[in-house]
Design a protein around this motif. Structure first.
Motif, PDB file in Angstrom:
ATOM      1  N   ALA A   1       2.342  14.240  -4.324  1.00  0.00           N
ATOM      2  CA  ALA A   1       1.915  14.904  -3.093  1.00  0.00           C
ATOM      3  C   ALA A   1       2.281  14.065  -1.866  1.00  0.00           C
ATOM      4  O   ALA A   1       2.684  14.597  -0.828  1.00  0.00           O
ATOM      5  CB  ALA A   1       0.412  15.157  -3.126  1.00  0.00           C
ATOM      6  N   ALA A   2       2.163  12.748  -1.974  1.00  0.00           N
ATOM      7  CA  ALA A   2       2.521  11.876  -0.854  1.00  0.00           C
ATOM      8  C   ALA A   2       4.030  11.856  -0.635  1.00  0.00           C
ATOM      9  O   ALA A   2       4.502  11.818   0.509  1.00  0.00           O
ATOM     10  CB  ALA A   2       1.998  10.468  -1.107  1.00  0.00           C
ATOM     11  N   ARG A   3       4.786  11.886  -1.730  1.00  0.00           N
ATOM     12  CA  ARG A   3       6.244  11.842  -1.606  1.00  0.00           C
ATOM     13  C   ARG A   3       6.792  13.082  -0.911  1.00  0.00           C
ATOM     14  O   ARG A   3       7.874  13.039  -0.315  1.00  0.00           O
ATOM     15  CB  ARG A   3       6.896  11.666  -2.981  1.00  0.00           C
ATOM     16  CG  ARG A   3       6.606  10.326  -3.633  1.00  0.00           C
ATOM     17  CD  ARG A   3       7.545  10.062  -4.794  1.00  0.00           C
ATOM     18  NE  ARG A   3       7.416  11.022  -5.872  1.00  0.00           N
ATOM     19  CZ  ARG A   3       6.602  10.892  -6.915  1.00  0.00           C
ATOM     20  NH1 ARG A   3       5.807   9.822  -6.987  1.00  0.00           N
ATOM     21  NH2 ARG A   3       6.553  11.800  -7.877  1.00  0.00           N
TER      22      ARG A   3
ATOM     23  N   PHE B   1       0.839  -1.205   0.000  1.00  0.00           N
ATOM     24  CA  PHE B   1       0.000   0.000   0.000  1.00  0.00           C
ATOM     25  C   PHE B   1       0.871   1.252   0.000  1.00  0.00           C
ATOM     26  O   PHE B   1       0.596   2.212  -0.736  1.00  0.00           O
ATOM     27  CB  PHE B   1      -0.914  -0.002   1.223  1.00  0.00           C
ATOM     28  CG  PHE B   1      -1.693   1.273   1.387  1.00  0.00           C
ATOM     29  CD1 PHE B   1      -2.795   1.545   0.587  1.00  0.00           C
ATOM     30  CD2 PHE B   1      -1.308   2.226   2.335  1.00  0.00           C
ATOM     31  CE1 PHE B   1      -3.507   2.734   0.722  1.00  0.00           C
ATOM     32  CE2 PHE B   1      -2.014   3.407   2.481  1.00  0.00           C
ATOM     33  CZ  PHE B   1      -3.109   3.670   1.677  1.00  0.00           C
ATOM     34  N   GLY B   2       1.926   1.234   0.811  1.00  0.00           N
ATOM     35  CA  GLY B   2       2.825   2.387   0.844  1.00  0.00           C
ATOM     36  C   GLY B   2       3.472   2.637  -0.505  1.00  0.00           C
ATOM     37  O   GLY B   2       3.628   3.789  -0.925  1.00  0.00           O
ATOM     38  N   GLY B   3       3.838   1.560  -1.202  1.00  0.00           N
ATOM     39  CA  GLY B   3       4.432   1.715  -2.525  1.00  0.00           C
ATOM     40  C   GLY B   3       3.476   2.344  -3.517  1.00  0.00           C
ATOM     41  O   GLY B   3       3.863   3.189  -4.325  1.00  0.00           O
ATOM     42  N   GLN B   4       2.213   1.943  -3.456  1.00  0.00           N
ATOM     43  CA  GLN B   4       1.221   2.539  -4.341  1.00  0.00           C
ATOM     44  C   GLN B   4       0.977   4.006  -3.982  1.00  0.00           C
ATOM     45  O   GLN B   4       0.844   4.868  -4.860  1.00  0.00           O
ATOM     46  CB  GLN B   4      -0.088   1.744  -4.267  1.00  0.00           C
ATOM     47  CG  GLN B   4       0.010   0.330  -4.790  1.00  0.00           C
ATOM     48  CD  GLN B   4       0.428   0.269  -6.250  1.00  0.00           C
ATOM     49  OE1 GLN B   4       0.063   1.120  -7.072  1.00  0.00           O
ATOM     50  NE2 GLN B   4       1.208  -0.750  -6.582  1.00  0.00           N
ATOM     51  N   LEU B   5       0.931   4.294  -2.684  1.00  0.00           N
ATOM     52  CA  LEU B   5       0.725   5.675  -2.243  1.00  0.00           C
ATOM     53  C   LEU B   5       1.846   6.583  -2.731  1.00  0.00           C
ATOM     54  O   LEU B   5       1.614   7.738  -3.116  1.00  0.00           O
ATOM     55  CB  LEU B   5       0.648   5.709  -0.715  1.00  0.00           C
ATOM     56  CG  LEU B   5       0.316   7.044  -0.057  1.00  0.00           C
ATOM     57  CD1 LEU B   5      -1.094   7.497  -0.456  1.00  0.00           C
ATOM     58  CD2 LEU B   5       0.427   6.934   1.457  1.00  0.00           C
ATOM     59  N   MET B   6       3.076   6.052  -2.756  1.00  0.00           N
ATOM     60  CA  MET B   6       4.231   6.857  -3.157  1.00  0.00           C
ATOM     61  C   MET B   6       4.303   7.097  -4.666  1.00  0.00           C
ATOM     62  O   MET B   6       5.218   7.751  -5.151  1.00  0.00           O
ATOM     63  CB  MET B   6       5.519   6.195  -2.671  1.00  0.00           C
ATOM     64  CG  MET B   6       5.740   6.309  -1.175  1.00  0.00           C
ATOM     65  SD  MET B   6       5.879   8.035  -0.610  1.00  0.00           S
ATOM     66  CE  MET B   6       4.575   8.081   0.624  1.00  0.00           C
ATOM     67  N   ARG B   7       3.322   6.579  -5.408  1.00  0.00           N
ATOM     68  CA  ARG B   7       3.208   6.982  -6.812  1.00  0.00           C
ATOM     69  C   ARG B   7       2.809   8.451  -6.920  1.00  0.00           C
ATOM     70  O   ARG B   7       3.037   9.109  -7.938  1.00  0.00           O
ATOM     71  CB  ARG B   7       2.158   6.134  -7.528  1.00  0.00           C
ATOM     72  CG  ARG B   7       2.548   4.691  -7.777  1.00  0.00           C
ATOM     73  CD  ARG B   7       1.419   3.962  -8.490  1.00  0.00           C
ATOM     74  NE  ARG B   7       1.679   2.574  -8.745  1.00  0.00           N
ATOM     75  CZ  ARG B   7       2.328   2.093  -9.811  1.00  0.00           C
ATOM     76  NH1 ARG B   7       2.777   2.929 -10.737  1.00  0.00           N
ATOM     77  NH2 ARG B   7       2.504   0.795  -9.950  1.00  0.00           N
TER      78      ARG B   7
END
Length: 286
Positions: free
Chosen positions: A168-170, A159-165
């Motif tokens: 804004a999250a990065r 999930f974290g990997g997908q979020l870091m796409r």
């Protein structure tokens, strides 16, 4: 060490008993070797600012990306990735390069691994250089224990990997307690891309599962008899590891020198790369 006009960068894969490890070399091939050890969920680029400066001073900078969550090729399925095994992996890399003694430079989780490396392979470590890192009972540090525990749960890293796409999250991936200066979005994107690969996540979860304070406590006992050089560099605004941890380590490692830098978080190599490189040079040439 005198300045050198020769600062070559070479990249290669080293086939180890645990699996493939990517290595970058920067600087003078005949220079005094520095082995840079990064922490969890980052890669060797954490050290770029320090290594670039050290290379201009004539050092041979060895920058492996260890299987700590931002590596790009999976390790062998049966590879042991607990901290002592990873310290042995670093020693194996040094041996494959034909080197007998190196200065080891660690930060964050990589500093904990560097202590274990020095304890298990004391003849290999000429000088131990630690910048704000895990030690003693803080492996992982108290402020991040929930994060590491959560990271072992099924689906969390994916999930974290997908979020870091999301750009804004990065933006929030490296908060101020970690670094005042931070890194570029492209670097963070690279660090988090591996979380989207199930085989690389397998390695990361295996590594997370092996983190335990028993390893750093055992290393600390061994380091009370350490005979090499030692330099510790901590930031005044380190709210992850804290200055007390640096002072405790400096008191326990014979002959250790502690330097405290203003306006630095836990990622001292990002916040004060030139100053860290200068302190390394002072330590190795005094």
């Amino acid at each position: 060490m005198t300045n050198s006009d020769t600062t070559l960068e070479v990249q290669r894969w080293i086939e180890t008993t645990a699996g493939p490890v990517h290595l970058r070399e920067l600087g003078t091939p005949t220079g005094s070797p520095l082995l840079f050890v990064h922490g969890a969920l980052v890669d060797s680029h954490l050290w770029d600012g320090v290594a670039d400066r050290a290379a201009t001073l004539g050092y041979r900078c060895l920058l492996p990306t260890l299987p700590l969550g931002s590596h790009t090729r999976p390790m062998n399925p049966d590879a042991d990735l607990d901290p002592p095994a990873l310290a042995d992996l670093a020693a194996e890399i040094v041996g494959q390069l034909g080197l007998r003694r190196v200065a080891v430079v660690g930060n964050d989780t990589g500093g904990g691994l560097s202590q274990i490396l020095a304890a298990r392979h004391p003849d290999l470590v000429r000088t131990l250089i630690l910048t704000a890192c895990d030690a003693y009972e803080q492996f992982p540090p108290r402020s991040l224990r929930a994060f590491f525990a959560l990271g072992k749960a099924p689906g969390v890293l994916a999930f974290g990997g997908q979020l870091m796409r999301l750009r804004a999250a990065r933006r929030f991936a490296i908060p101020r307690p970690l670094s005042h200066r931070g890194v570029g979005d492209e670097v963070i994107a690279g660090w988090t891309r591996s979380l989207r690969d199930p085989m690389l996540r397998r390695d990361t979860i295996k590594f997370f599962a092996g983190i335990d304070a028993s390893h750093t406590l055992a290393a600390a006992r061994q380091l009370r008899h350490y005979t090499g050089g030692a330099l510790l560099v901590w930031g005044t605004d380190d709210r992850v590891f804290g200055l007390d941890l640096g002072r405790r380590l400096a008191a326990d490692i014979p002959g250790a020198r502690l330097e405290i830098l203003d306006d630095c978080g836990a990622f001292v190599p990002l916040d004060a790369p030139d100053r860290v490189a200068g302190l390394i040079d002072e330590c190795l040439t005094q």
